[in-house]
Design a protein around this motif. Structure first.
Motif, PDB file in Angstrom:
ATOM      1  N   ILE A  14      25.043 -11.242  -9.411  1.00 21.93           N
ATOM      2  CA  ILE A  14      25.087 -12.319 -10.397  1.00 21.93           C
ATOM      3  C   ILE A  14      26.489 -12.410 -10.979  1.00 21.93           C
ATOM      4  O   ILE A  14      26.973 -11.481 -11.628  1.00 21.93           O
ATOM      5  CB  ILE A  14      24.089 -12.079 -11.556  1.00 21.93           C
ATOM      6  N   ASP A  15      27.139 -13.554 -10.737  1.00 25.06           N
ATOM      7  CA  ASP A  15      28.484 -13.787 -11.275  1.00 25.06           C
ATOM      8  C   ASP A  15      28.684 -15.296 -11.367  1.00 25.06           C
ATOM      9  O   ASP A  15      28.368 -16.025 -10.414  1.00 25.06           O
ATOM     10  CB  ASP A  15      29.544 -13.154 -10.371  1.00 25.06           C
ATOM     11  N   ASP A  16      29.189 -15.753 -12.495  1.00 19.36           N
ATOM     12  CA  ASP A  16      29.365 -17.195 -12.664  1.00 19.36           C
ATOM     13  C   ASP A  16      30.597 -17.717 -11.957  1.00 19.36           C
ATOM     14  O   ASP A  16      30.794 -18.933 -11.861  1.00 19.36           O
ATOM     15  CB  ASP A  16      29.423 -17.561 -14.152  1.00 19.36           C
ATOM     16  N   ASP A  17      31.432 -16.834 -11.438  1.00 22.32           N
ATOM     17  CA  ASP A  17      32.636 -17.227 -10.703  1.00 22.32           C
ATOM     18  C   ASP A  17      32.284 -17.351  -9.217  1.00 22.32           C
ATOM     19  O   ASP A  17      31.989 -16.364  -8.547  1.00 22.32           O
ATOM     20  CB  ASP A  17      33.722 -16.176 -10.907  1.00 22.32           C
ATOM     21  N   ALA A  18      32.313 -18.584  -8.707  1.00 29.89           N
ATOM     22  CA  ALA A  18      31.929 -18.831  -7.314  1.00 29.89           C
ATOM     23  C   ALA A  18      32.807 -18.061  -6.335  1.00 29.89           C
ATOM     24  O   ALA A  18      32.329 -17.569  -5.304  1.00 29.89           O
ATOM     25  CB  ALA A  18      31.992 -20.330  -7.014  1.00 29.89           C
ATOM     26  N   ALA A  19      34.092 -17.943  -6.651  1.00 28.24           N
ATOM     27  CA  ALA A  19      35.006 -17.235  -5.751  1.00 28.24           C
ATOM     28  C   ALA A  19      34.642 -15.754  -5.661  1.00 28.24           C
ATOM     29  O   ALA A  19      34.688 -15.148  -4.579  1.00 28.24           O
ATOM     30  CB  ALA A  19      36.441 -17.395  -6.239  1.00 28.24           C
ATOM     31  N   VAL A  20      34.267 -15.172  -6.791  1.00 29.75           N
ATOM     32  CA  VAL A  20      33.865 -13.761  -6.802  1.00 29.75           C
ATOM     33  C   VAL A  20      32.575 -13.579  -6.011  1.00 29.75           C
ATOM     34  O   VAL A  20      32.446 -12.640  -5.217  1.00 29.75           O
ATOM     35  CB  VAL A  20      33.688 -13.251  -8.247  1.00 29.75           C
ATOM     36  N   ARG A  21      31.628 -14.479  -6.236  1.00 25.71           N
ATOM     37  CA  ARG A  21      30.352 -14.392  -5.505  1.00 25.71           C
ATOM     38  C   ARG A  21      30.591 -14.459  -4.003  1.00 25.71           C
ATOM     39  O   ARG A  21      30.029 -13.675  -3.228  1.00 25.71           O
ATOM     40  CB  ARG A  21      29.401 -15.508  -5.921  1.00 25.71           C
ATOM     41  N   THR A  22      31.440 -15.379  -3.595  1.00 27.69           N
ATOM     42  CA  THR A  22      31.698 -15.568  -2.167  1.00 27.69           C
ATOM     43  C   THR A  22      32.400 -14.359  -1.557  1.00 27.69           C
ATOM     44  O   THR A  22      31.986 -13.840  -0.515  1.00 27.69           O
ATOM     45  CB  THR A  22      32.546 -16.824  -1.937  1.00 27.69           C
ATOM     46  N   SER A  23      33.450 -13.897  -2.221  1.00 32.89           N
ATOM     47  CA  SER A  23      34.228 -12.791  -1.651  1.00 32.89           C
ATOM     48  C   SER A  23      33.428 -11.494  -1.620  1.00 32.89           C
ATOM     49  O   SER A  23      33.443 -10.771  -0.611  1.00 32.89           O
ATOM     50  CB  SER A  23      35.521 -12.586  -2.449  1.00 32.89           C
ATOM     51  N   LEU A  24      32.704 -11.200  -2.703  1.00 35.86           N
ATOM     52  CA  LEU A  24      31.927  -9.965  -2.740  1.00 35.86           C
ATOM     53  C   LEU A  24      30.758 -10.001  -1.766  1.00 35.86           C
ATOM     54  O   LEU A  24      30.484  -9.014  -1.065  1.00 35.86           O
ATOM     55  CB  LEU A  24      31.403  -9.705  -4.153  1.00 35.86           C
ATOM     56  N   SER A  25      30.068 -11.120  -1.710  1.00 35.04           N
ATOM     57  CA  SER A  25      28.916 -11.204  -0.804  1.00 35.04           C
ATOM     58  C   SER A  25      29.358 -11.086   0.650  1.00 35.04           C
ATOM     59  O   SER A  25      28.700 -10.416   1.461  1.00 35.04           O
ATOM     60  CB  SER A  25      28.134 -12.501  -1.024  1.00 35.04           C
ATOM     61  N   ARG A  26      30.482 -11.710   1.001  1.00 35.41           N
ATOM     62  CA  ARG A  26      30.997 -11.606   2.374  1.00 35.41           C
ATOM     63  C   ARG A  26      31.376 -10.166   2.701  1.00 35.41           C
ATOM     64  O   ARG A  26      31.053  -9.659   3.773  1.00 35.41           O
ATOM     65  CB  ARG A  26      32.207 -12.518   2.545  1.00 35.41           C
ATOM     66  N   ALA A  27      32.068  -9.512   1.764  1.00 34.54           N
ATOM     67  CA  ALA A  27      32.490  -8.125   1.995  1.00 34.54           C
ATOM     68  C   ALA A  27      31.286  -7.199   2.147  1.00 34.54           C
ATOM     69  O   ALA A  27      31.274  -6.311   3.020  1.00 34.54           O
ATOM     70  CB  ALA A  27      33.363  -7.655   0.833  1.00 34.54           C
ATOM     71  N   LEU A  28      30.268  -7.417   1.329  1.00 37.74           N
ATOM     72  CA  LEU A  28      29.084  -6.556   1.406  1.00 37.74           C
ATOM     73  C   LEU A  28      28.264  -6.847   2.658  1.00 37.74           C
ATOM     74  O   LEU A  28      27.705  -5.924   3.278  1.00 37.74           O
ATOM     75  CB  LEU A  28      28.228  -6.736   0.146  1.00 37.74           C
ATOM     76  N   HIS A  29      28.200  -8.113   3.051  1.00 38.05           N
ATOM     77  CA  HIS A  29      27.510  -8.467   4.301  1.00 38.05           C
ATOM     78  C   HIS A  29      28.172  -7.753   5.484  1.00 38.05           C
ATOM     79  O   HIS A  29      27.485  -7.257   6.390  1.00 38.05           O
ATOM     80  CB  HIS A  29      27.544  -9.985   4.526  1.00 38.05           C
ATOM     81  N   LYS A  30      29.499  -7.711   5.480  1.00 37.26           N
ATOM     82  CA  LYS A  30      30.215  -7.062   6.577  1.00 37.26           C
ATOM     83  C   LYS A  30      29.897  -5.573   6.652  1.00 37.26           C
ATOM     84  O   LYS A  30      29.975  -4.965   7.725  1.00 37.26           O
ATOM     85  CB  LYS A  30      31.726  -7.264   6.411  1.00 37.26           C
TER      86      LYS A  30
END
Length: 212
Positions: A14-30
């Protein structure tokens, strides 16, 4: 090299910053994690199923309902999902408050992804252990519920006095004959599907949960 987490566990980010959500989710998916992202605490609360194993990676400075408020709401609803706070401006007071309320960790941005991964793995392990304990407790309570009042009395005495489980000792304490104790003991083991008093003691649960 970080071991892959269990596929059944989910990182709720949960983060209101779309850029943070995108970067963290991609890194964790990897790294093999299953990730679900949310912009607000309300979005998370509206969709979260407590039966789903995992942990919460929670931005402290959310609008409307911030991280600490969400942590409080979850506690009020008896939802025990492990929480890892992330923040760009968290102070000592906020960190202490979050940790006292049971957070796994409080990471200040920017943080290394490996640190977050270690926190997530620790949170998954804690969540797995808690769920196993809850399953054990539920199973034990269901087994105790099958017993009669006298059988519960005998079972609780043996659990509370593991060094005094002889029929004569139990009978003397409960004012019943050793033969009657033997009968109750056999019924207790049968109903609870166990083979010994030692197994009964292993199933022991807090007195308030024994349905006396």
């Amino acid at each position: 090299m970080v071991d892959s987490p269990p596929q059944t566990s989910t990182v709720f980010l949960i983060d209101d910053d779309a850029a943070v959500r995108t970067s963290l989710s991609r890194a964790l998916h990897k790294r093999g994690f299953h990730v679900l992202t949310f912009e607000t605490a309300k979005q998370f609360l509206d969709s979260y199923d407590p039966a789903q194993p995992g942990c919460l990676v929670l931005d402290y400075g959310l609008p409307q309902m911030d991280g600490l408020k969400l942590q409080k709401v979850l506690a009020e609803r008896d939802i025990n999902v492990p929480i890892i706070f992330i923040s760009g401006h968290g102070g000592v007071r906020e960190t202490v408050q979050a940790m006292k309320a049971g957070a796994v960790d409080f990471l200040e941005k920017p943080f290394r992804q490996s640190v977050l991964v270690n926190c997530i793995n620790a949170a998954f392990a804690a969540d797995k252990e808690r769920r196993a304990e809850e399953l054990h407790l539920t199973s034990a309570r269901n087994r105790f519920a099958k017993l009669t009042s006298r059988e519960k009395e005998v079972a609780n005495f043996m659990i509370s006095n593991p060094s005094s489980t002889a029929s004569k000792e139990i009978g003397r304490e409960l004012n019943i004959s050793p033969r009657t104790v033997d009968h109750h003991r056999a019924r207790i083991l049968e109903k609870m599907d166990i083979g010994s008093v030692a197994e009964l003691i292993d199933l022991s649960i807090p007195p308030s949960d024994r349905l006396d």
